[in-house]
Design an enzyme around this catalytic site. Structure first.
Site, PDB file in Angstrom:
ATOM      1  N   THR B  22       0.823  -1.214   0.000  1.00 44.68           N
ATOM      2  CA  THR B  22       0.000   0.000   0.000  1.00 44.68           C
ATOM      3  C   THR B  22       0.851   1.256   0.000  1.00 44.68           C
ATOM      4  OG1 THR B  22      -0.052   0.122   2.417  1.00 44.68           O
ATOM      5  CG2 THR B  22      -1.752  -1.201   1.351  1.00 44.68           C
ATOM      6  N   ASP B  23       0.210   2.413  -0.269  1.00 48.34           N
ATOM      7  CA  ASP B  23       0.903   3.693  -0.135  1.00 48.34           C
ATOM      8  C   ASP B  23       0.037   4.636   0.688  1.00 48.34           C
ATOM      9  OD1 ASP B  23       0.190   4.661  -3.575  1.00 48.34           O
ATOM     10  OD2 ASP B  23      -0.981   5.040  -1.763  1.00 48.34           O
ATOM     11  N   PHE B  24       0.526   5.867   0.931  1.00 46.93           N
ATOM     12  CA  PHE B  24      -0.171   6.721   1.886  1.00 46.93           C
ATOM     13  C   PHE B  24      -1.499   7.260   1.358  1.00 46.93           C
ATOM     14  CE2 PHE B  24      -0.073  11.434   1.432  1.00 46.93           C
ATOM     15  CZ  PHE B  24       0.414  11.510   0.141  1.00 46.93           C
TER      16      PHE B  24
END
Lengths: 146, 146, 146, 146
Positions: B22-24
């Site tokens: 995932t990313d932010f």
């Protein structure tokens, strides 16, 4: 291309945090600090005139990480401009102990310590992965540097 | 170890979304779908009895991606259980075109299409990276599979 | 979907090494072992009935890594089937110390130790990242488990 | 910190290939080119005075990739110094089509084309991920740039 800097035994390499480095908790995913630290080690060697590709081709020698003792102090976030520092703490016949720190420069020059680590790098045969002595010229490079 | 399934020409491989994917923005970082799709291609070959490590050692042959046409339909998120499908769309002398889909199974068996792609894989010499014919036994494996 | 196993206080999670995990030295890139270990911790929590997404949404609580002491013993390679183990070594009010091991099963059941680590996980507020007590129900889950 | 350059509608961002980007086939793992391209898009926006963190906080707007058509021409390798180019091909109300190229500069100024792509980026609501119009000031920034 990016540029590092060197002062009083400490090499510093700048790293920018991109989307790829973050996770959904909103901060840099912990394993990615180890990538940043490896880039700084590679660029430190390059700064000293040592290319790992050449070391492998000509001396049949590669560096592997034997141990990493990492403290995660504060989270780094998307877009942060970090400084990844590397210095030699101890030199042995077949391994080197590096101390590394990742810092973020905040307003008014205040520095925030993100991450610090003691990383032991061993010299091994690129084919068999058996330990081998660090090539003489490399030890001399580090001698000049200490 | 994880298990894939095969029905009517489509191989399916399950993938779980972890923090690392995932990313932010709160979703899977786009490049990671390409990792999931590569795992499904590798497991499809394994399902057909083909190990890429052996292909490299015995036939000096590796597969490289020549082209990827990827549509990102919906975002996948942390903890999602995805199904990554692979099917052969077209076979040539030195390349194969795969169609791949990533789906998320929601409540009541409803499927959400996350990502779809047409991926062209070329067979190349592991040393020179020059194109080479796909080994006969491999084409026959895919013939049986179509 | 993949399945873990649990025996005598040790949770084991299977991981396959794919292209994405390797580097040009021919082995798993060192930082990726930390990804494998995080998957095992997440799956251990899931095995105990704890979903980190729910912990975040309902208790405003997330886990962050405070420290990782990692020894890299042997290299893992492309296609290796690894077992990533997690056990609780010590429980505190706001942190847990996990011991983790990554093993490769070789022929005749011989096990090769790839990597071992002591990893300290802290419970923090998902918004401020300030330390918070581990929710009571979670400590009880680990109590039942010890 | 690293510096990009801009000439005749094309923004160029330098990227160095590290261990983390390679795989055991000896070349850059294909999905990592998409990371390099995302860094160049982010730095291009920064060059135009647009910070995605601020866009998210103030306009509740983030960019997601809707489609990527990628051709992989030649392999990049460990230590390569690459130039990742980004230019705007087409602007719509809620999406932008970028053309991107990754090149390696060889001896005598010869350029080797590694990878080229047409990447469609959509503007979406950061909370719901529903499409939204690209903020006016951003379209004007690109107008000045074309």
């Amino acid at each position: 291309m990016n540029e590092g800097s060197y002062t009083e035994g400490i090499f510093s390499w700048p790293v920018r945090v991109y989307y790829e480095d973050t996770d959904f908790a909103g901060v840099v995913y912990y394993a990615n600090y180890l990538k940043f630290m490896e880039r700084s080690r590679t660029e430190y060697l390059r700064f000293l005139g040592v290319e790992q590709g050449t070391l492998r081709a000509e001396n049949n020698c590669i560096f592997v990480v034997r141990q990493a003792l990492v403290d995660f102090h504060q989270a780094a976030r998307f877009n942060d401009a970090l400084s990844v520092q590397t210095s030699v703490k101890l030199k042995r016949k077949a391994s080197i102990l590096f101390h590394q720190r990742i810092e973020k420069v905040e307003e008014e020059g205040k520095k925030l310590l993100i991450c610090s680590a003691d990383v032991t790098i061993a010299c091994v045969d690129a084919g068999t992965f058996r330990p081998m002595r660090i090539p003489r010229f490399l030890l001399e490079v580090f001698e000049r540097d200490s």
